[in-house]
Write a protein that holds these residues in place. Structure first.
Motif, PDB file in Angstrom:
ATOM      1  N   THR A  95       0.852  -1.187   0.000  1.00 45.72           N
ATOM      2  CA  THR A  95       0.000   0.000   0.000  1.00 45.72           C
ATOM      3  C   THR A  95       0.893   1.244   0.000  1.00 45.72           C
ATOM      4  OG1 THR A  95      -0.172   0.020   2.422  1.00 45.72           O
ATOM      5  CG2 THR A  95      -1.893  -1.172   1.198  1.00 45.72           C
ATOM      6  N   LEU A  96       2.186   1.008  -0.019  1.00 44.60           N
ATOM      7  CA  LEU A  96       3.228   2.033  -0.082  1.00 44.60           C
ATOM      8  C   LEU A  96       4.351   1.422  -0.895  1.00 44.60           C
ATOM      9  CD1 LEU A  96       4.565   4.708   0.977  1.00 44.60           C
ATOM     10  CD2 LEU A  96       5.305   3.384   2.959  1.00 44.60           C
ATOM     11  N   ALA A 110       8.743   9.604  -4.675  1.00 52.31           N
ATOM     12  CA  ALA A 110       7.898  10.741  -4.307  1.00 52.31           C
ATOM     13  C   ALA A 110       6.611  10.813  -5.121  1.00 52.31           C
ATOM     14  CB  ALA A 110       8.693  12.042  -4.468  1.00 52.31           C
ATOM     15  N   PHE A 111       6.603  10.245  -6.331  1.00 52.22           N
ATOM     16  CA  PHE A 111       5.411  10.372  -7.178  1.00 52.22           C
ATOM     17  C   PHE A 111       4.160   9.762  -6.551  1.00 52.22           C
ATOM     18  CE2 PHE A 111       7.016   6.260  -8.800  1.00 52.22           C
ATOM     19  CZ  PHE A 111       5.863   5.493  -8.786  1.00 52.22           C
ATOM     20  N   GLN A 112       4.323   8.837  -5.605  1.00 53.36           N
ATOM     21  CA  GLN A 112       3.155   8.151  -5.041  1.00 53.36           C
ATOM     22  C   GLN A 112       2.420   8.971  -3.978  1.00 53.36           C
ATOM     23  OE1 GLN A 112       4.212   4.649  -2.587  1.00 53.36           O
ATOM     24  NE2 GLN A 112       6.287   5.510  -2.568  1.00 53.36           N
ATOM     25  N   PHE A 113       3.041  10.046  -3.508  1.00 53.44           N
ATOM     26  CA  PHE A 113       2.453  10.807  -2.409  1.00 53.44           C
ATOM     27  C   PHE A 113       1.575  11.945  -2.905  1.00 53.44           C
ATOM     28  CE2 PHE A 113       6.204   8.799  -0.662  1.00 53.44           C
ATOM     29  CZ  PHE A 113       5.660   8.182   0.452  1.00 53.44           C
ATOM     30  N   GLU A 114       0.503  12.133  -2.168  1.00 51.35           N
ATOM     31  CA  GLU A 114      -0.446  13.211  -2.437  1.00 51.35           C
ATOM     32  C   GLU A 114      -0.874  13.747  -1.074  1.00 51.35           C
ATOM     33  OE1 GLU A 114      -4.926  12.663  -3.551  1.00 51.35           O
ATOM     34  OE2 GLU A 114      -3.714  12.525  -5.382  1.00 51.35           O
ATOM     35  N   ASP A 116      -0.899  14.291   2.562  1.00 49.83           N
ATOM     36  CA  ASP A 116      -0.248  13.640   3.707  1.00 49.83           C
ATOM     37  C   ASP A 116      -0.344  12.118   3.632  1.00 49.83           C
ATOM     38  OD1 ASP A 116      -2.926  13.397   4.157  1.00 49.83           O
ATOM     39  OD2 ASP A 116      -2.893  14.154   6.205  1.00 49.83           O
ATOM     40  N   GLY A 117      -0.402  11.578   2.433  1.00 46.98           N
ATOM     41  CA  GLY A 117      -0.452  10.124   2.300  1.00 46.98           C
ATOM     42  C   GLY A 117      -0.198   9.667   0.881  1.00 46.98           C
ATOM     43  N   VAL A 118      -0.399   8.382   0.670  1.00 42.45           N
ATOM     44  CA  VAL A 118      -0.244   7.817  -0.660  1.00 42.45           C
ATOM     45  C   VAL A 118      -1.523   8.109  -1.441  1.00 42.45           C
ATOM     46  CG1 VAL A 118       0.092   5.674  -1.964  1.00 42.45           C
ATOM     47  CG2 VAL A 118       1.304   6.014   0.191  1.00 42.45           C
ATOM     48  N   SER A 119      -1.355   8.529  -2.677  1.00 40.40           N
ATOM     49  CA  SER A 119      -2.506   8.804  -3.533  1.00 40.40           C
ATOM     50  C   SER A 119      -3.415   7.579  -3.585  1.00 40.40           C
ATOM     51  CB  SER A 119      -2.019   9.136  -4.946  1.00 40.40           C
ATOM     52  OG  SER A 119      -3.028   8.918  -5.899  1.00 40.40           O
ATOM     53  N   PRO A 120      -4.718   7.751  -3.383  1.00 39.73           N
ATOM     54  CA  PRO A 120      -5.629   6.603  -3.468  1.00 39.73           C
ATOM     55  C   PRO A 120      -5.565   5.922  -4.837  1.00 39.73           C
ATOM     56  CG  PRO A 120      -6.765   8.513  -2.550  1.00 39.73           C
ATOM     57  CD  PRO A 120      -5.419   8.982  -3.002  1.00 39.73           C
ATOM     58  N   ARG A 121      -5.324   6.696  -5.891  1.00 39.80           N
ATOM     59  CA  ARG A 121      -5.225   6.127  -7.238  1.00 39.80           C
ATOM     60  C   ARG A 121      -3.986   5.242  -7.350  1.00 39.80           C
ATOM     61  NH1 ARG A 121      -8.042   9.148 -11.367  1.00 39.80           N
ATOM     62  NH2 ARG A 121      -6.182   9.263 -12.698  1.00 39.80           N
ATOM     63  N   VAL A 122      -2.874   5.704  -6.820  1.00 41.55           N
ATOM     64  CA  VAL A 122      -1.647   4.901  -6.843  1.00 41.55           C
ATOM     65  C   VAL A 122      -1.826   3.668  -5.968  1.00 41.55           C
ATOM     66  CG1 VAL A 122       0.796   4.858  -6.190  1.00 41.55           C
ATOM     67  CG2 VAL A 122      -0.139   6.850  -7.394  1.00 41.55           C
ATOM     68  N   ARG A 123      -2.429   3.843  -4.807  1.00 40.19           N
ATOM     69  CA  ARG A 123      -2.639   2.719  -3.891  1.00 40.19           C
ATOM     70  C   ARG A 123      -3.479   1.611  -4.552  1.00 40.19           C
ATOM     71  NH1 ARG A 123      -3.844   5.561   0.437  1.00 40.19           N
ATOM     72  NH2 ARG A 123      -6.072   5.460   0.066  1.00 40.19           N
ATOM     73  N   ARG A 124      -4.529   2.000  -5.301  1.00 44.41           N
ATOM     74  CA  ARG A 124      -5.351   1.008  -6.002  1.00 44.41           C
ATOM     75  C   ARG A 124      -4.509   0.218  -7.004  1.00 44.41           C
ATOM     76  NH1 ARG A 124      -9.330   4.787  -5.423  1.00 44.41           N
ATOM     77  NH2 ARG A 124      -8.922   5.866  -7.378  1.00 44.41           N
ATOM     78  N   ASP A 161      -3.050  12.896 -13.507  1.00 43.76           N
ATOM     79  CA  ASP A 161      -4.063  13.720 -14.146  1.00 43.76           C
ATOM     80  C   ASP A 161      -5.430  13.222 -13.680  1.00 43.76           C
ATOM     81  OD1 ASP A 161      -5.903  14.989 -15.780  1.00 43.76           O
ATOM     82  OD2 ASP A 161      -4.794  14.612 -17.642  1.00 43.76           O
ATOM     83  N   LEU A 162      -6.044  13.942 -12.772  1.00 40.80           N
ATOM     84  CA  LEU A 162      -7.297  13.499 -12.161  1.00 40.80           C
ATOM     85  C   LEU A 162      -8.461  13.441 -13.152  1.00 40.80           C
ATOM     86  CD1 LEU A 162      -7.077  15.286  -8.700  1.00 40.80           C
ATOM     87  CD2 LEU A 162      -6.408  12.953  -9.311  1.00 40.80           C
ATOM     88  N   HIS A 163      -8.271  14.002 -14.332  1.00 43.31           N
ATOM     89  CA  HIS A 163      -9.319  13.938 -15.356  1.00 43.31           C
ATOM     90  C   HIS A 163      -9.289  12.619 -16.114  1.00 43.31           C
ATOM     91  CE1 HIS A 163      -8.856  18.308 -14.681  1.00 43.31           C
ATOM     92  NE2 HIS A 163     -10.176  18.245 -14.714  1.00 43.31           N
ATOM     93  N   ARG A 164      -8.262  11.822 -15.894  1.00 41.08           N
ATOM     94  CA  ARG A 164      -8.143  10.533 -16.589  1.00 41.08           C
ATOM     95  C   ARG A 164      -8.614   9.418 -15.666  1.00 41.08           C
ATOM     96  NH1 ARG A 164      -5.077  10.781 -21.304  1.00 41.08           N
ATOM     97  NH2 ARG A 164      -3.848  12.674 -21.541  1.00 41.08           N
TER      98      ARG A 164
END
Length: 183
Positions: A95-96, A110-114, A116-124, A161-164
């Motif tokens: 999950t990290l 660093a790209f995985q962080f959003e 104060d945590g891991v981006s939910p999209r990356v985590r999925r 890109d949150l639009h994708r």
């Protein structure tokens, strides 16, 4: 170590100008913290400064492809002061995303962080690799290589890109995981 000044995020022209701008911004921030009597300021000023500096991603040989990276202490702070064990547990559950250097140092792209945590999209997407017997470098590299199915973008750029829709990246991750798990 050479210092790169990223002109895409900071409009300064050279290292001296960058350092001066950074010191001004830090002085303003520290003034605000002192005025608020912020918690942690009772610590040794060198310790506070060390914690601040530890939060800045460090240069690494893979920076151009996968990085920059955070160290374990910076990640602990970003995740709300969790323990080293909690960071390790998240990495082991995928999950990290964690990578290890040849000398055993744990780094976190660093790209995985959003926030104060891991981006939910990356985590999925990371969940697709949960039971795959590959190291973090393989997964981090997969996130960082352009994909034809993503219009030539990398999975990490697509997810940024949150639009994708992240379903396409998740499907690609699941296909990669199946390939990697095959005997």
């Amino acid at each position: 170590m050479a210092t790169k000044v990223r002109r895409d995020v900071c409009p300064v022209r050279d290292r001296a100008e960058y350092k001066a701008a950074l010191m001004d911004a830090l002085a303003t921030g520290v003034d605000s913290l002192v005025a608020e009597d912020a918690p942690g300021l009772g610590d040794d000023p060198r310790a506070v400064a060390a914690r601040m500096i530890a939060a800045v991603p460090r240069a690494h040989v893979y920076d151009d492809l996968v990085g920059p990276f955070y160290g374990t202490d910076a990640v602990r702070r970003m995740l709300g002061g969790v323990s080293r064990q909690a960071v390790h547990d998240r990495a082991s559950r995928r999950t990290l995303l964690q990578v290890r250097t040849s000398d055993g140092v744990s780094l976190y792209p660093a790209f995985q962080f959003e926030g104060d945590g891991v981006s939910p999209r990356v985590r999925r997407v990371l969940s697709a690799f949960r039971d795959v017997p590959v190291d973090g470098w393989a997964v981090a590299t997969w996130f960082s290589v352009p994909a034809v199915d993503l219009d030539g973008l990398t999975p990490r750029d697509w997810l940024g890109d949150l639009h994708r829709d992240d379903a396409m990246v998740l499907a690609l991750a699941q296909r990669a995981a199946i390939r990697w798990a095959a005997p």
